[in-house]
Design a protein around this motif. Structure first.
Motif, PDB file in Angstrom:
ATOM      1  N   LEU A   1       0.893   9.877   4.015  1.00 58.24           N
ATOM      2  CA  LEU A   1       0.653   8.547   3.457  1.00 58.24           C
ATOM      3  C   LEU A   1      -0.518   7.829   4.117  1.00 58.24           C
ATOM      4  O   LEU A   1      -1.224   7.054   3.470  1.00 58.24           O
ATOM      5  N   ALA A   2      -0.718   8.055   5.409  1.00 54.20           N
ATOM      6  CA  ALA A   2      -1.819   7.399   6.119  1.00 54.20           C
ATOM      7  C   ALA A   2      -3.118   8.160   5.887  1.00 54.20           C
ATOM      8  O   ALA A   2      -3.143   9.394   5.889  1.00 54.20           O
ATOM      9  N   SER A   3      -4.203   7.423   5.668  1.00 52.41           N
ATOM     10  CA  SER A   3      -5.504   8.041   5.452  1.00 52.41           C
ATOM     11  C   SER A   3      -6.052   8.623   6.755  1.00 52.41           C
ATOM     12  O   SER A   3      -5.725   8.167   7.847  1.00 52.41           O
TER      13      SER A   3
ATOM     14  N   SER B   1       0.854  -1.174   0.000  1.00 53.61           N
ATOM     15  CA  SER B   1       0.000   0.000   0.000  1.00 53.61           C
ATOM     16  C   SER B   1       0.893   1.228   0.000  1.00 53.61           C
ATOM     17  O   SER B   1       2.121   1.129   0.155  1.00 53.61           O
ATOM     18  N   ARG B   2       0.297   2.402  -0.130  1.00 55.20           N
ATOM     19  CA  ARG B   2       1.115   3.613  -0.225  1.00 55.20           C
ATOM     20  C   ARG B   2       1.917   3.879   1.048  1.00 55.20           C
ATOM     21  O   ARG B   2       2.925   4.595   1.016  1.00 55.20           O
ATOM     22  N   THR B   3       1.495   3.313   2.186  1.00 58.02           N
ATOM     23  CA  THR B   3       2.258   3.496   3.419  1.00 58.02           C
ATOM     24  C   THR B   3       3.601   2.775   3.365  1.00 58.02           C
ATOM     25  O   THR B   3       4.458   3.003   4.221  1.00 58.02           O
ATOM     26  N   ASN B   4       3.792   1.896   2.370  1.00 54.76           N
ATOM     27  CA  ASN B   4       5.085   1.245   2.195  1.00 54.76           C
ATOM     28  C   ASN B   4       6.102   2.138   1.490  1.00 54.76           C
ATOM     29  O   ASN B   4       7.288   1.800   1.419  1.00 54.76           O
TER      30      ASN B   4
ATOM     31  N   ARG C   1       8.242  11.590   7.096  1.00 54.26           N
ATOM     32  CA  ARG C   1       6.999  12.309   6.786  1.00 54.26           C
ATOM     33  C   ARG C   1       7.177  13.039   5.449  1.00 54.26           C
ATOM     34  O   ARG C   1       8.285  13.155   4.925  1.00 54.26           O
TER      35      ARG C   1
ATOM     36  N   GLN D   1       8.809  13.243   0.738  1.00 56.12           N
ATOM     37  CA  GLN D   1       8.654  12.208   1.753  1.00 56.12           C
ATOM     38  C   GLN D   1      10.034  11.672   2.117  1.00 56.12           C
ATOM     39  O   GLN D   1      10.757  11.162   1.262  1.00 56.12           O
TER      40      GLN D   1
ATOM     41  N   GLU E   1       1.844  14.010   8.047  1.00 53.63           N
ATOM     42  CA  GLU E   1       1.622  12.610   7.701  1.00 53.63           C
ATOM     43  C   GLU E   1       0.805  12.587   6.412  1.00 53.63           C
ATOM     44  O   GLU E   1      -0.388  12.897   6.422  1.00 53.63           O
TER      45      GLU E   1
ATOM     46  N   ARG F   1       8.734   4.694   1.344  1.00 56.16           N
ATOM     47  CA  ARG F   1       9.644   5.207   2.352  1.00 56.16           C
ATOM     48  C   ARG F   1      10.171   6.597   1.991  1.00 56.16           C
ATOM     49  O   ARG F   1      10.211   7.490   2.832  1.00 56.16           O
TER      50      ARG F   1
END
Length: 368
Positions: A214-216, A110-113, A190, A133, A212, A115
């Motif tokens: 990447l996290a929804s 997912s997009r949270t991967n 971030r 990021q 932040e 880095r």
């Protein structure tokens, strides 16, 4: 064989081949002094966790340094250098995501991967400027470490088995996870702007402000500053730093102050230490003793023992204590590190006692 391990096996072969000395470096030069390079690593591990009632075993991706691929673009511009760094984890089953009741999919990107999607310009005189990021100013400030054992032992305690929850003394499952009571307060990554000062006699200062991204469903804002120092002395070397970070969540601030240092002697003995406190009452002390020895022709061996001692996590008056022992064996000819780490986790509250958790993490990391 599951899809996860079929893909993992193929990637392991590719990474292993890329690491062999006979292979060309994945780097492409242009005619104006710049280059593009591709890199990555594969880090599978066997994880076993005993929560005092039952045990769980899984094949995982080691969250201390997860499987990833990336690309560097480097181009001289005037008296400075422009760089772009893209890096992503592959979304393999993370060691910090498994628990007694949940086993993530073998592959779930997912997009949270993501880095790093990071642009930077190093002026060479006035410092370095970042946009994108990437690492906040305090990223790594809590984790200074010369021991060579960070694949299994370092201040990111929760990376080994952070989602596992403690059981009460009666054996009842609780909602208290390992990661929730072992924070290092480290800065992380971030979407941010950042500035690093030039080096002044071993000292440098970093500043950053970010969100932040990447996290929804998160609009948290982050601000931090860090001071770093590194130098060599007769018989060894020293590095360390201190940092302050603030998280603004809808106008409610949370402040963390923390730092760490590490000393490596020419004899191979080393010591690392970190401390941190949060304005809501949580605090901790972390220490590690290590030794690096050249006992085998294949590569250096690193040994370590560590201790994390925390207070007031989850509830006021609580106590966290984590003991660890680990070993990392370098195999230089194939850019590989084999490792084994054991940890014991203790947690107690004023009104509730919990059973200890034990973990084992055994694996290997290949780099290319």
């Amino acid at each position: 064989m599951t899809t996860f391990w079929r893909r993992s096996a193929l990637f392991a072969v590719a990474a292993g081949l890329a690491a062999l000395p006979v292979q060309a470096e994945l780097k492409y030069d242009n005619n104006s002094g710049g280059f593009v390079s591709i890199y990555g690593q594969f880090n599978p591990a066997f994880q076993m966790v005993d929560d005092g009632v039952g045990s769980t075993s899984n094949l995982v991706d080691n969250s201390h340094s997860n499987t990833r691929v990336g690309i560097w673009v480097n181009q001289p511009v005037g008296s400075g250098t422009f760089t772009f760094n893209f890096e992503t984890a592959l979304g393999l089953r993370a060691s910090d995501g498994v628990s007694q009741t949940f086993t993530p999919k073998g592959v779930d990107w997912s997009r949270t991967n993501l880095r790093k999607v990071d642009f930077a310009y190093d002026s060479g005189t006035y410092g370095k400027f970042y946009l994108g990021q990437g690492s906040m100013a305090t990223d790594g400030i809590a984790d200074t470490d010369f021991s060579g054992t960070s694949l299994v032992l370092y201040n990111g305690i929760g990376d080994t088995a952070g989602s596992f929850t403690f059981r009460t003394s009666a054996g009842t499952a609780s909602s208290v996870s390992i990661s929730s009571v072992t924070s290092s307060f480290d800065g992380g990554r971030r979407g941010r702007v950042r500035y690093d000062s030039p080096d002044f006699s071993g000292f440098s200062v970093s500043l950053a402000a970010g969100e932040e991204i990447l996290a929804s469903y998160s609009n948290d804002k982050f601000y931090d500053v860090a001071l770093r120092y590194a130098n060599e002395f007769s018989g060894g070397k020293f590095t360390g730093g201190v940092g302050f970070s603030r998280r603004d969540r809808n106008g409610v601030d949370r402040d963390d102050t923390f730092g760490s240092f590490s000393v490596l002697l020419d004899s191979g003995f080393n010591v690392s230490m970190a401390v941190g406190s949060r304005d809501t009452g949580e605090d901790y002390v972390y220490g590690k003793l290590g030794y690096k020895g050249d006992w085998f022709a294949i590569g250096q061996t690193a040994l370590g023992v560590d201790l994390y001692d925390g207070s007031n996590f989850n509830t006021s008056g609580s106590s966290t204590r984590v003991f660890g022992i680990g070993a990392v064996q370098n195999i230089d000819s194939v850019n590989m590190e084999a490792y084994l780490g054991l940890r014991s986790y203790e947690f107690s509250e004023v009104t509730t006692s919990y059973r200890d958790i034990e973990s084992v993490l055994f694996g290997a990391r290949w780099k290319f």
